[in-house]
Write an enzyme that holds these catalytic residues in place. Structure first.
Site, mmCIF file in Angstrom:
data_model
loop_
_atom_site.group_PDB
_atom_site.id
_atom_site.type_symbol
_atom_site.label_atom_id
_atom_site.label_comp_id
_atom_site.label_asym_id
_atom_site.label_seq_id
_atom_site.Cartn_x
_atom_site.Cartn_y
_atom_site.Cartn_z
ATOM 1 N N PRO A 26 -10.861 5.463 -0.421
ATOM 2 C CA PRO A 26 -9.841 4.457 -0.264
ATOM 3 C C PRO A 26 -10.013 2.952 -0.380
ATOM 4 O O PRO A 26 -10.199 2.167 0.496
ATOM 5 C CB PRO A 26 -9.610 4.805 1.332
ATOM 6 C CG PRO A 26 -11.073 5.174 1.747
ATOM 7 C CD PRO A 26 -11.526 6.013 0.430
ATOM 8 N N CYS A 27 -10.089 2.623 -1.682
ATOM 9 C CA CYS A 27 -10.351 1.293 -1.918
ATOM 10 C C CYS A 27 -9.138 0.445 -1.580
ATOM 11 O O CYS A 27 -9.193 -0.760 -1.480
ATOM 12 C CB CYS A 27 -10.797 0.968 -3.481
ATOM 13 S SG CYS A 27 -9.512 1.485 -4.538
ATOM 14 N N HIS A 28 -7.939 0.853 -1.327
ATOM 15 C CA HIS A 28 -7.067 0.315 -0.764
ATOM 16 C C HIS A 28 -7.108 -0.362 0.537
ATOM 17 O O HIS A 28 -6.236 -1.059 0.966
ATOM 18 C CB HIS A 28 -5.591 1.249 -1.082
ATOM 19 C CG HIS A 28 -5.639 2.345 -0.251
ATOM 20 N ND1 HIS A 28 -6.248 3.583 -0.752
ATOM 21 C CD2 HIS A 28 -5.334 2.620 1.065
ATOM 22 C CE1 HIS A 28 -6.240 4.422 0.206
ATOM 23 N NE2 HIS A 28 -5.672 3.938 1.239
#
Lengths: 252, 174
Positions: free
Chosen positions: A214-216
């Site tokens: 989850p780089c968001h």
């Protein structure tokens, strides 16, 4: 016909070149010259032995399959495993997922078509094919994530293509739980290099499996949205799924 | 593992391998003279081919391109420890002659010829095999081997003369 001419024509025959009508003259010459007759017969013998030698070297189906299987392994070891892919429709559009034997190696959105996605994969994989059944578990988890019923992905990943630094960053990001947020700077500090927020941002941009890793959930300083390879609109939607509203900037 | 997808441009490398694997392996076996070396060269050929594949121009003749890589792999290959295998292979020759004796004689001639081919300089060997066993024109030989058509032809003729010299001791026995 002289013996020299005869020898030249014999060379032509053995080289696979025709001699046309000269073959009649060769026959007449051979009738009258025992040395050339022997030469001719030897030439015939060579021609027949050639087809025998060719038959000896003929690979069987098992030989070809064996060589092919070893090639597959060699390509895999060189970083080019075969990739199966599937797609799932989500609020951010079609999400394409690629996986190797080892695990999910690619998540892509914003690609216009299956054909385009396949073409991208073919740049690095020797074999690429659509496999809805094989990708179903991953597709189901992604669908469940957007439905808000899944907060933690449990699919295996194949991150062999990323650099060690990016791998470290991605490992750290996986620890950020659903709905939680952090910043590039905080992430860099957690990795033991507080000044490296730009490098961390670069590593996030090379995340081959967004959503699952989850780089968001990583934002810029001061709670600003920061960047996202898949586009900021997508980042907003992903964060909204996790309960964070980032309104579109109003044009001034 | 089955691939049920139809081929789409810019082309599926797996499909390329499917299409040419038998032909290239056959060619390399003829060049190398033994199955194990041929298999190594096969791996080497297709690994290199894969690395260049995505940059290939769309009008490339894939077959000629693969032959060229295979030939270069062969020309650059250092012959090694595997000589022993050649002998083992040769003993597998099955003659189709009318009698066991004739079959045996035939196998001996094939054996002698294979050894003579194995002693040819590599470029001559490659040119001769392409021409005689793969039906290449001199233009195709030159495209695969590099150099001019004249040079391709010269390589084939040198090979022919040399084989004839080397096999001069053979007597026709039937």
């Amino acid at each position: 016909m002289t013996c020299d001419e005869f020898a030249d024509h014999l060379d032509d025959l053995l080289a696979g070149d025709g001699v046309g009508r000269a073959v009649t003259a060769m026959g007449r010459h051979a009738d009258s010259c025992s040395v050339c007759r022997d030469e001719w017969q030897r030439g015939e013998l060579i021609r027949r032995a050639l087809s025998g030698a060719a038959a000896t070297d003929e690979p069987g189906a098992a030989d070809v399959c064996g060589a092919r299987e070893r090639l597959r392994t060699a390509l895999d070891q060189a970083g080019h495993p075969p990739i199966r892919f599937g797609a799932v429709t989500t609020p951010v559009g079609s999400v394409f997922i690629g996986r190797t034997e080892q695990g999910v190696c690619d998540v892509t959105f914003g690609q216009s078509s299956e054909r385009e996605y396949r073409t991208t994969l073919l740049q690095r994989a020797p074999e690429v094919w659509r496999d809805e059944v094989g990708l179903a578990p991953v597709a189901e988890q992604i669908a469940a994530y957007f439905a808000g019923t899944l907060t933690r992905f449990t699919v295996p990943l194949d991150l062999r293509r990323v650099t060690p630094f990016t791998a470290r960053v991605l490992r750290e990001i996986r620890k950020i739980g659903f709905g939680r947020l952090t910043s590039y700077g905080a992430l860099a500090a957690r990795l033991g290099s507080p000044g490296a927020s730009r490098a961390v941002g670069g590593a996030l941009g090379r995340n081959p499996v967004p959503i699952i890793v989850p780089c968001h959930r990583v934002l810029a300083q001061g709670g600003r949205l920061g960047g996202f390879t898949g586009g900021l609109a997508t980042k907003r939607i992903l964060l909204a799924v996790e309960g964070h509203q980032f309104p579109e900037p109003t044009p001034t | 593992m089955t691939n049920t997808c139809p081929a789409e441009p810019p082309g599926d490398f797996g499909l390329l391998v499917d299409t040419y694997q038998t032909e290239i392996l056959r060619y390399l076996r003829r060049l190398a003279g033994d199955a194990a070396t041929a298999d190594d060269l096969f791996q080497d050929t297709f690994l290199r081919a894969f690395k260049a594949f995505s940059q290939l121009r769309s009008d490339t003749n894939h077959r000629a391109w693969l032959y060229r890589i295979a030939t270069n792999r062969f020309l650059n290959h250092r012959r090694s420890r595997r000589r022993g295998i050649e002998v083992a292979l040769v003993s597998e020759v099955r003659g189709r002659g009318p009698s066991p004796a004739a079959a045996h004689e035939r196998a001996e001639v094939v054996d002698t010829l294979r050894q003579a081919i194995a002693r040819l300089p590599k470029r001559q060997r490659a040119a001769f095999i392409q021409r005689q066993l793969h039906g290449f024109s001199y233009r195709e030989v030159s495209a695969v081997l590099g150099g001019t058509e004249t040079a391709a032809r010269a390589n084939v003729y040198h090979a022919v003369r040399r084989l004839r010299r080397e096999l001069a001791a053979l007597r026709r026995t039937t």
